[in-house]
Motif scaffolding. Structure first.
Motif, PDB file in Angstrom:
ATOM      1  N   UNK A 254       0.847  -1.187   0.000  1.00 51.45           N
ATOM      2  CA  UNK A 254       0.000   0.000   0.000  1.00 51.45           C
ATOM      3  C   UNK A 254       0.882   1.237   0.000  1.00 51.45           C
ATOM      4  N   UNK A 255       0.540   2.160  -0.837  1.00 53.44           N
ATOM      5  CA  UNK A 255       1.293   3.406  -0.959  1.00 53.44           C
ATOM      6  C   UNK A 255       0.579   4.478  -0.156  1.00 53.44           C
ATOM      7  N   UNK A 256       1.272   4.982   0.880  1.00 57.43           N
ATOM      8  CA  UNK A 256       0.714   5.978   1.770  1.00 57.43           C
ATOM      9  C   UNK A 256       1.550   7.255   1.649  1.00 57.43           C
ATOM     10  N   UNK A 257       0.891   8.357   1.445  1.00 55.57           N
ATOM     11  CA  UNK A 257       1.576   9.644   1.291  1.00 55.57           C
ATOM     12  C   UNK A 257       1.654  10.351   2.636  1.00 55.57           C
ATOM     13  N   UNK A 258       2.818  10.881   2.932  1.00 56.50           N
ATOM     14  CA  UNK A 258       3.025  11.582   4.193  1.00 56.50           C
ATOM     15  C   UNK A 258       4.104  12.652   4.044  1.00 56.50           C
ATOM     16  N   UNK A 259       4.617  13.119   5.166  1.00 54.44           N
ATOM     17  CA  UNK A 259       5.645  14.145   5.181  1.00 54.44           C
ATOM     18  C   UNK A 259       6.593  13.901   6.351  1.00 54.44           C
ATOM     19  N   UNK A 260       7.775  14.446   6.256  1.00 55.92           N
ATOM     20  CA  UNK A 260       8.796  14.262   7.278  1.00 55.92           C
ATOM     21  C   UNK A 260       8.517  15.225   8.433  1.00 55.92           C
ATOM     22  N   UNK A 261       8.549  14.697   9.650  1.00 51.09           N
ATOM     23  CA  UNK A 261       8.341  15.501  10.850  1.00 51.09           C
ATOM     24  C   UNK A 261       9.470  15.188  11.827  1.00 51.09           C
ATOM     25  N   UNK A 262       9.794  16.098  12.740  1.00 45.15           N
ATOM     26  CA  UNK A 262      10.844  15.805  13.723  1.00 45.15           C
ATOM     27  C   UNK A 262      10.357  14.846  14.794  1.00 45.15           C
ATOM     28  N   UNK A 263      11.321  14.165  15.383  1.00 41.43           N
ATOM     29  CA  UNK A 263      11.010  13.252  16.487  1.00 41.43           C
ATOM     30  C   UNK A 263      10.573  14.079  17.693  1.00 41.43           C
ATOM     31  N   UNK A 264       9.415  13.768  18.298  1.00 44.28           N
ATOM     32  CA  UNK A 264       8.979  14.571  19.452  1.00 44.28           C
ATOM     33  C   UNK A 264       9.967  14.553  20.610  1.00 44.28           C
ATOM     34  N   UNK A 265      10.755  13.485  20.753  1.00 44.63           N
ATOM     35  CA  UNK A 265      11.715  13.409  21.841  1.00 44.63           C
ATOM     36  C   UNK A 265      12.976  14.225  21.570  1.00 44.63           C
ATOM     37  N   UNK A 266      13.222  14.589  20.309  1.00 38.87           N
ATOM     38  CA  UNK A 266      14.426  15.349  19.949  1.00 38.87           C
ATOM     39  C   UNK A 266      14.074  16.657  19.275  1.00 38.87           C
ATOM     40  N   UNK A 267      12.913  17.191  19.611  1.00 39.35           N
ATOM     41  CA  UNK A 267      12.455  18.451  19.019  1.00 39.35           C
ATOM     42  C   UNK A 267      12.108  19.414  20.138  1.00 39.35           C
ATOM     43  N   UNK A 268      12.569  20.635  20.002  1.00 39.15           N
ATOM     44  CA  UNK A 268      12.290  21.623  21.036  1.00 39.15           C
ATOM     45  C   UNK A 268      12.086  23.005  20.462  1.00 39.15           C
ATOM     46  N   UNK A 269      11.272  23.789  21.149  1.00 38.91           N
ATOM     47  CA  UNK A 269      11.013  25.172  20.770  1.00 38.91           C
ATOM     48  C   UNK A 269      11.347  26.081  21.945  1.00 38.91           C
ATOM     49  N   UNK A 270      11.997  27.189  21.639  1.00 37.11           N
ATOM     50  CA  UNK A 270      12.371  28.166  22.658  1.00 37.11           C
ATOM     51  C   UNK A 270      11.444  29.364  22.495  1.00 37.11           C
ATOM     52  N   UNK A 271      10.658  29.652  23.539  1.00 37.98           N
ATOM     53  CA  UNK A 271       9.690  30.741  23.504  1.00 37.98           C
ATOM     54  C   UNK A 271       9.982  31.740  24.609  1.00 37.98           C
ATOM     55  N   UNK A 272       9.573  32.972  24.368  1.00 39.23           N
ATOM     56  CA  UNK A 272       9.741  34.035  25.372  1.00 39.23           C
ATOM     57  C   UNK A 272       8.626  33.933  26.401  1.00 39.23           C
ATOM     58  N   UNK A 273       9.001  34.079  27.682  1.00 37.96           N
ATOM     59  CA  UNK A 273       8.012  33.949  28.748  1.00 37.96           C
ATOM     60  C   UNK A 273       7.416  35.262  29.206  1.00 37.96           C
TER      61      UNK A 273
END
Length: 553
Positions: A254-273
Motif C-alpha cells: 500500500x502506498x501511503x503519502x506523508x511528510x517528514x516531521x521531527x522526532x517529538x523526543x528530539x524536538x524543542x522550541x524556545x519561547x519568550x516567557x
C-alpha cells in the motif's frame, strides 16, 4: 627638455642682479683709489718741514711755529684692505648668485620635465611626440644580393649555382657599386623570391565537434518499425545495462503519502516567557543551521515596562520597603518587652506580616532589573529563528526551533481506518522521496483521534539520509494483507515516463536495437516495481541509462 616659464624668469632676474652688483663694486674701487692718491702729497709736506726745522736748529735757535696736524699713517692700508674686501665680496657674491641660479634652474627644469611626462602618461597631455624613422638594416642586407646580380633568381634548394654566380661578383667590387645606381630600374622590376615553404604550410583548422563525434561514434537512428538503432559505442557512453525479466508472485503493498516531521523526543522550541527586548549573548546569536547543545544560552529577554508602569512599580516597591522597615521595628520592640499582653501572638502576627511584605517586594523587583535567559532544551540544529537584537518579543512567541536531523519521523494520514487497524507496531516498511532517496522506516503507531477525516500514522526513519528536510513529502510503501500478485519485478530506475506521460521500459531485442514498451506497474517497495503487462517473460530490460535512452525519442 621643456623648461617652465617661472624657471626662466628666475634665472634672468638672478643674472641681472649679479651684473648690477659687479658694476657697483667696479665703480666703487677707482673712487677709493683716487681718495688715497690725493692725501699722499699732504703727508710729504710735513716731512719736508721737519727736515728744515732740524737744519735750522743746528744753526741756532728758532722761534716756535704752529704745525698742521699729521693725518693717520694707516689710511693707505685701509684703502687697500677695503679694495681687497670689495673684490672678494664681488667674487663670492657673484659665485653664490650664479650657483643658486643654476641650482634653482635645474630644479625647476627637472620638476617641469617630470610633470610633463606624468601628464603625458596619464593622458592629459595630447601633444604628439616626434618619432624618428626606423630603418631596418636586415632588409637592406637581404635585398643586396638581388640588386647586385642581374642573373635570374635561383631557388634556395640549389646551393651550387648560387656559388658560381657569386664568384665573378666578388672579383670586381668597384664595378658592382658603380653599376648599382644605373641598374635600379632593372632591379626594381625583378620579382622577389617566392617562399616555397610558407605556401606549403597551411594553418591548421579545428575539427568540428559534430564531425569528430561522427568519426568516433556511430549515430543512433530510428528504424521504420519504431525501434531504435543504438551502436555499441553509444551504449558504452550511456553506460547502458540490461537484465532479464522473470515472472514471480509478489505480495502487493500500500502506498501511503506523508511528510517528514521531527522526532517529538528530539524536538524543542524556545519561547519568550514575558514581554521584553531580545538581547544577544556573549557568544552571539545562533543562526539557522548552527548546532546547539542542551542548556546552551541562545539569548536573553530584558523586561520592557512603560514609563507609567515603571513609576507605579517603583512607588509600590518604596511603599513595601517602608512597611517592611516599620514592621521589623515593631517586631523588635515587641520582643524586648516581656509584660506585653498577648506578646507571643503579636510576635507571630508581625513575623507573618513581615514575610508577606518581603515576598510582595521580591515579586516586583524582577520587573525592573532581572532578565530571562533562553536556553536550548535539546541537542540539535537551529531549524528556524526569529531572533533579532533589540526586537520586542511577546509572551509565548517562538524564538528558536531546534530539530535533531538524526532523529526524524514520517507522519502519514490515511482515510481508511482499517489500514491503521491492520498495521502492527514495529512492522518494517520502506519510504521514498520525490528526489529518489530510499529509506527504511518502522511503524510506531497511530492515534485514536481523527484529523480532517483521516487517521494519522507515525513511522520512524531508521537511518535518515543526509540532506533530508523536515516537511518534505514522502511515499511510504507498507506491505498489506492482500493476496500475492503475479508479475515481473524490475528496478524502479528501469521505468521511464515517455513524452506522452505514459510509463514505458526499453527492451533490447538485438545487440544494437532497442524497442520502447508501454507497461503497467505496481509498487513493491521503494526500489522495486512489479510489471503487470506489456513485456514478455525473458525479455532483456534496460535497468541503467534509461533516462538517456528516452532522449533518443
Amino acid at each position: 627638455m621643456v623648461i617652465n616659464r617661472p624657471a626662466r624668469r628666475f634665472a634672468r632676474r638672478s643674472k641681472r642682479a649679479a651684473v648690477a652688483l659687479s658694476i657697483a663694486i667696479a665703480a666703487a674701487s677707482p673712487v677709493a683709489a683716487h681718495a688715497g692718491g690725493a692725501e699722499q702729497p699732504q703727508a710729504v709736506q710735513p716731512q719736508a718741514a721737519t727736515a728744515n726745522a732740524s737744519a735750522a736748529g743746528a744753526a741756532g735757535p728758532a722761534k716756535p711755529t704752529a704745525q698742521p696736524p699729521t693725518p693717520a699713517g694707516g689710511l693707505e692700508s685701509i684703502t687697500q684692505t677695503a679694495g681687497a674686501a670689495a673684490g672678494y665680496l664681488y667674487q663670492g657674491s657673484t659665485g653664490l648668485l650664479w650657483s643658486a641660479g643654476d641650482m634653482l634652474s635645474s630644479a625647476y627644469t627637472g620638476i617641469g620635465q617630470a610633470l610633463y611626462e606624468t601628464a603625458y602618461m596619464m593622458g592629459v597631455n595630447k601633444t604628439p611626440l616626434p618619432r624618428p624613422e626606423f630603418v631596418d638594416t636586415a632588409t637592406d642586407h637581404a635585398q643586396a644580393p638581388v640588386m647586385e646580380s642581374a642573373a635570374p633568381v635561383v631557388p634556395t634548394t640549389a646551393p651550387a649555382p648560387v656559388q658560381e654566380t657569386a664568384q665573378p661578383t666578388a672579383a670586381s667590387p668597384a664595378q658592382e657599386t658603380a653599376a648599382v645606381p644605373d641598374s635600379a630600374a632593372e632591379t626594381a622590376a625583378a620579382p622577389p623570391p617566392e617562399p616555397a615553404e610558407e605556401q606549403v604550410r597551411a594553418p591548421l583548422q579545428p575539427i568540428p565537434a559534430g564531425l569528430l563525434a561522427n568519426l568516433v561514434y556511430d549515430r543512433s537512428a530510428r528504424n521504420a518499425d519504431g525501434s531504435y538503432f543504438v551502436p555499441k559505442g553509444l551504449q558504452r557512453m550511456f553506460e547502458v545495462r540490461t537484465e532479464r525479466a522473470a515472472v514471480s508472485e509478489v505480495r502487493a503493498v500500500r502506498k501511503l503519502n506523508g511528510r517528514v516531521v521531527p522526532d517529538p523526543k528530539a524536538h524543542g522550541r524556545v519561547e519568550a516567557g514575558l514581554l521584553g527586548r531580545f538581547e544577544a549573548p556573549e557568544t552571539g546569536i545562533p543562526v539557522v543551521g548552527d548546532e546547539v547543545r542542551k542548556g546552551q544560552i541562545l539569548g536573553m529577554v530584558v523586561p520592557v515596562v512603560g514609563v507609567v508602569d515603571r513609576s507605579s512599580v517603583r512607588r509600590e516597591i518604596a511603599r513595601l520597603t517602608n512597611e517592611i522597615r516599620i514592621t521589623a521595628e515593631s517586631l523588635e520592640i515587641t520582643k524586648q518587652f516581656s509584660f506585653v499582653p498577648f506578646r507571643e501572638g503579636k510576635v507571630i502576627q508581625l513575623e507573618t506580616r513581615l514575610q508577606g511584605l518581603r515576598q510582595e517586594r521580591e515579586a516586583l523587583l524582577p520587573l525592573l532589573k532581572t532578565q530571562e535567559y533562553l536556553r536550548a532544551p535539546v541537542d540539535g540544529v537551529i531549524a528556524s529563528s526569529t531572533a533579532v537584537t533589540g526586537r520586542v518579543t511577546q509572551p509565548g512567541e517562538m524564538v528558536f526551533d531546534i530539530v535533531n536531523p538524526k532523529q526524524l519521523w514520517v507522519e502519514v494520514t490515511v482515510p481508511d481506518p482499517t489500514i491503521a487497524a491492520e498495521a502492527s507496531p514495529g512492522s518494517r516498511a520502506s519510504a521514498r522521496t520525490p528526489e529518489g532517496q530510499s529509506m527504511a522506516v518502522t511503524y510506531m503507531g497511530s492515534g485514536p483521534s481523527v484529523r480532517q477525516q483521516s487517521i494519522p500514522m507515525l513511522f520512524r526513519i531508521d537511518n535518515p539520509p543526509k540532506g533530508l528536510r523536515v516537511g518534505r513529502p514522502v511515499a511510504v510503501l507498507m506491505p498489506g494483507e492482500q493476496a500475492a500478485t503475479r508479475g515481473m519485478p524490475v528496478r524502479r530506475a528501469a521505468v521511464a515516463v515517455g513524452s506522452d506521460g505514459i510509463q514505458q521500459v526499453w527492451e533490447q531485442t538485438e545487440p544494437e536495437t532497442f524497442v520502447p514498451r508501454v507497461v503497467q506497474t505496481q509498487d513493491i517497495d521503494a526500489q522495486t516495481v512489479l510489471v503487470l503487462n506489456g513485456v514478455t517473460e525473458g525479455a532483456r530490460i534496460v535497468v541503467r541509462g534509461t533516462g538517456l535512452m528516452t532522449q533518443l525519442q
